[in-house]
Design a protein around this motif. Structure first.
Motif, PDB file in Angstrom:
ATOM      1  N   SER A  16       0.836  -1.193   0.000  1.00 33.58           N
ATOM      2  CA  SER A  16       0.000   0.000   0.000  1.00 33.58           C
ATOM      3  C   SER A  16       0.877   1.252   0.000  1.00 33.58           C
ATOM      4  O   SER A  16       2.035   1.218   0.452  1.00 33.58           O
ATOM      5  N   PRO A  17       0.350   2.380  -0.487  1.00 30.72           N
ATOM      6  CA  PRO A  17       1.119   3.635  -0.417  1.00 30.72           C
ATOM      7  C   PRO A  17       1.543   3.983   1.004  1.00 30.72           C
ATOM      8  O   PRO A  17       2.645   4.491   1.222  1.00 30.72           O
ATOM      9  N   ALA A  18       0.670   3.703   1.992  1.00 29.16           N
ATOM     10  CA  ALA A  18       1.029   3.996   3.386  1.00 29.16           C
ATOM     11  C   ALA A  18       2.228   3.167   3.819  1.00 29.16           C
ATOM     12  O   ALA A  18       3.123   3.654   4.523  1.00 29.16           O
ATOM     13  N   ALA A  19       2.268   1.896   3.383  1.00 26.80           N
ATOM     14  CA  ALA A  19       3.382   1.022   3.759  1.00 26.80           C
ATOM     15  C   ALA A  19       4.681   1.461   3.114  1.00 26.80           C
ATOM     16  O   ALA A  19       5.725   1.513   3.765  1.00 26.80           O
ATOM     17  N   THR A  20       4.647   1.783   1.824  1.00 28.97           N
ATOM     18  CA  THR A  20       5.877   2.191   1.153  1.00 28.97           C
ATOM     19  C   THR A  20       6.410   3.498   1.737  1.00 28.97           C
ATOM     20  O   THR A  20       7.620   3.688   1.839  1.00 28.97           O
ATOM     21  N   LYS A  21       5.522   4.370   2.137  1.00 32.96           N
ATOM     22  CA  LYS A  21       5.964   5.635   2.751  1.00 32.96           C
ATOM     23  C   LYS A  21       6.722   5.385   4.044  1.00 32.96           C
ATOM     24  O   LYS A  21       7.713   6.048   4.345  1.00 32.96           O
ATOM     25  N   THR A  25      12.771   3.950   3.907  1.00 30.10           N
ATOM     26  CA  THR A  25      13.749   4.827   4.531  1.00 30.10           C
ATOM     27  C   THR A  25      14.983   3.997   4.861  1.00 30.10           C
ATOM     28  O   THR A  25      14.945   2.760   4.872  1.00 30.10           O
ATOM     29  N   LYS A  26      16.067   4.668   5.150  1.00 24.59           N
ATOM     30  CA  LYS A  26      17.338   3.984   5.415  1.00 24.59           C
ATOM     31  C   LYS A  26      17.307   3.170   6.699  1.00 24.59           C
ATOM     32  O   LYS A  26      18.192   2.338   6.921  1.00 24.59           O
ATOM     33  N   TYR A  79      13.371   1.569  -4.142  1.00 21.81           N
ATOM     34  CA  TYR A  79      14.289   0.487  -3.805  1.00 21.81           C
ATOM     35  C   TYR A  79      15.637   1.003  -3.344  1.00 21.81           C
ATOM     36  O   TYR A  79      16.310   0.362  -2.527  1.00 21.81           O
ATOM     37  N   ASP A  80      16.049   2.164  -3.836  1.00 24.75           N
ATOM     38  CA  ASP A  80      17.318   2.745  -3.417  1.00 24.75           C
ATOM     39  C   ASP A  80      17.232   3.369  -2.024  1.00 24.75           C
ATOM     40  O   ASP A  80      18.254   3.602  -1.386  1.00 24.75           O
ATOM     41  N   SER A  81      16.011   3.651  -1.575  1.00 25.68           N
ATOM     42  CA  SER A  81      15.857   4.384  -0.319  1.00 25.68           C
ATOM     43  C   SER A  81      15.993   3.491   0.911  1.00 25.68           C
ATOM     44  O   SER A  81      16.072   3.970   2.034  1.00 25.68           O
ATOM     45  N   CYS A  82      15.982   2.170   0.707  1.00 27.77           N
ATOM     46  CA  CYS A  82      16.194   1.251   1.817  1.00 27.77           C
ATOM     47  C   CYS A  82      16.961   0.061   1.263  1.00 27.77           C
ATOM     48  O   CYS A  82      17.441   0.090   0.132  1.00 27.77           O
ATOM     49  N   GLU A  83      17.063  -0.990   2.048  1.00 28.05           N
ATOM     50  CA  GLU A  83      17.735  -2.201   1.585  1.00 28.05           C
ATOM     51  C   GLU A  83      16.690  -3.269   1.308  1.00 28.05           C
ATOM     52  O   GLU A  83      15.942  -3.667   2.214  1.00 28.05           O
ATOM     53  N   PHE A  84      16.603  -3.720   0.056  1.00 23.50           N
ATOM     54  CA  PHE A  84      15.662  -4.772  -0.319  1.00 23.50           C
ATOM     55  C   PHE A  84      16.434  -6.054  -0.589  1.00 23.50           C
ATOM     56  O   PHE A  84      17.435  -6.052  -1.300  1.00 23.50           O
ATOM     57  N   ARG A  85      15.961  -7.170  -0.026  1.00 28.96           N
ATOM     58  CA  ARG A  85      16.576  -8.470  -0.254  1.00 28.96           C
ATOM     59  C   ARG A  85      15.495  -9.473  -0.632  1.00 28.96           C
ATOM     60  O   ARG A  85      14.455  -9.551   0.031  1.00 28.96           O
ATOM     61  N   ALA A 223       1.223   2.228  17.600  1.00 32.05           N
ATOM     62  CA  ALA A 223      -0.177   2.624  17.778  1.00 32.05           C
ATOM     63  C   ALA A 223      -0.979   2.616  16.483  1.00 32.05           C
ATOM     64  O   ALA A 223      -2.099   3.124  16.454  1.00 32.05           O
ATOM     65  N   THR A 224      -0.437   2.022  15.415  1.00 28.90           N
ATOM     66  CA  THR A 224      -1.169   1.998  14.147  1.00 28.90           C
ATOM     67  C   THR A 224      -0.912   0.685  13.421  1.00 28.90           C
ATOM     68  O   THR A 224       0.101   0.024  13.651  1.00 28.90           O
ATOM     69  N   THR A 225      -1.851   0.334  12.562  1.00 24.00           N
ATOM     70  CA  THR A 225      -1.661  -0.798  11.643  1.00 24.00           C
ATOM     71  C   THR A 225      -1.895  -0.339  10.206  1.00 24.00           C
ATOM     72  O   THR A 225      -2.181  -1.149   9.332  1.00 24.00           O
ATOM     73  N   GLU A 226      -1.758   0.959   9.951  1.00 22.86           N
ATOM     74  CA  GLU A 226      -2.073   1.505   8.627  1.00 22.86           C
ATOM     75  C   GLU A 226      -1.151   0.967   7.533  1.00 22.86           C
ATOM     76  O   GLU A 226      -1.494   1.029   6.352  1.00 22.86           O
ATOM     77  N   TYR A 227      -0.014   0.399   7.912  1.00 22.12           N
ATOM     78  CA  TYR A 227       0.925  -0.113   6.917  1.00 22.12           C
ATOM     79  C   TYR A 227       0.544  -1.515   6.439  1.00 22.12           C
ATOM     80  O   TYR A 227       1.157  -2.028   5.504  1.00 22.12           O
ATOM     81  N   PHE A 228      -0.455  -2.152   7.068  1.00 23.79           N
ATOM     82  CA  PHE A 228      -0.914  -3.460   6.598  1.00 23.79           C
ATOM     83  C   PHE A 228      -1.951  -3.269   5.493  1.00 23.79           C
ATOM     84  O   PHE A 228      -2.906  -2.501   5.655  1.00 23.79           O
ATOM     85  N   ARG A 229      -1.777  -3.986   4.406  1.00 23.98           N
ATOM     86  CA  ARG A 229      -2.675  -3.854   3.261  1.00 23.98           C
ATOM     87  C   ARG A 229      -3.931  -4.694   3.421  1.00 23.98           C
ATOM     88  O   ARG A 229      -4.998  -4.301   2.970  1.00 23.98           O
ATOM     89  N   ARG A 230      -3.800  -5.876   4.059  1.00 22.02           N
ATOM     90  CA  ARG A 230      -4.925  -6.802   4.102  1.00 22.02           C
ATOM     91  C   ARG A 230      -5.503  -6.889   5.516  1.00 22.02           C
ATOM     92  O   ARG A 230      -5.167  -7.772   6.301  1.00 22.02           O
TER      93      ARG A 230
END
Length: 241
Positions: A16-21, A25-26, A79-85, A223-230
């Motif tokens: 979700s956009p909320a999760a990617t936001k 980050t680093k 993808y450059d803004s954090c580390e993806f594996r 205090a939030t779960t807004e980063y969960f899509r489902r």
């Protein structure tokens, strides 16, 4: 080194956009699946008799090709803004982090894709890399006790889908079974969103400051779960003892 870890059976462009936001980050490392072969996915859905899913994926692939959520430049920046594996796990594997390195782990709809022995092994690894007082927040399907929709079908998504397929749900979770798994692996479990055996749907997000979360009293993600899509889904915290 990163302080936070995100584990999900998806890539950034499917979050979700909320999760990617939050996760781009680093401070974060993201563990997710490799690139999707849409042709294989669609063909397999029809082979497994999942005609509705096959049609949905076909339309989604056409839509993504013509109207992608993110252009190539935006995706590269994400993808450059954090580390993806790319991430696959089985019992005996070791997460590439030092002991007591992280303070918060978020996992969305991943543990149901593991057999129980692999799930326990991964929880032990998460316990190893978390600092004392650190938290793993897991989101999985509430397979049997949920009251907001019918229980998950056996052998989801279909008995025709082989157990080796990445879409297969290999374990079924409730607040009771996941809490027991957390107990076994050195965590203090705390339900956040769940259904109990009396058919009550409970949402109990912690409100900082709280002594339950010694490392995260002022952290907004507690205090939030807004980063969960489902959602709604089963959401359980494990606090490292």
């Amino acid at each position: 080194m990163p302080r936070f870890l995100h584990i999900a059976a998806s890539r950034f462009e499917r979050l979700s956009p909320a999760a990617t936001k939050i996760f781009c980050t680093k401070d974060w490392t993201h563990l997710g699946e490799g690139p999707i072969n849409w042709s294989n996915e669609i063909r397999e859905q029809f082979q497994f008799g999942q005609y509705r899913n096959g049609l949905r994926l076909l339309l989604a692939s056409i839509y993504r090709n013509h109207r992608p959520r993110y252009d190539a430049g935006t995706l590269k920046k994400m993808y450059d803004s954090c580390e993806f594996r790319e991430f696959f796990f089985k019992a005996g594997d070791r997460l590439d982090f030092a002991d007591n390195e992280l303070s918060f782990i978020v996992s969305e709809h991943f543990f149901e894709h593991l057999f129980l022995d692999d799930a326990i092994a991964l929880l032990r690894e998460c316990q190893r890399i978390l600092k004392p007082g650190g938290v793993i927040r897991t989101c999985v399907p509430d397979a049997d006790l949920r009251t907001y929709e019918p229980p998950e079908a056996p052998a989801y998504p279909s008995p025709r889908v082989p157990w080796t397929h990445h879409q297969k749900h290999r374990s079924r979770w409730s607040i009771y079974s996941f809490s027991e798994a957390l107990n076994l692996t050195g965590f203090q479990p705390r339900g956040v969103i769940y259904c109990d055996k009396d058919c009550n749907f409970i949402q109990d997000l912690p409100a900082p400051p709280t002594s339950e979360y010694p490392l995260l009293e002022s952290h907004p993600l507690v205090a939030t779960t807004e980063y969960f899509r489902r959602l709604p889904s089963l959401v359980v915290d494990g606090i490292k003892r």
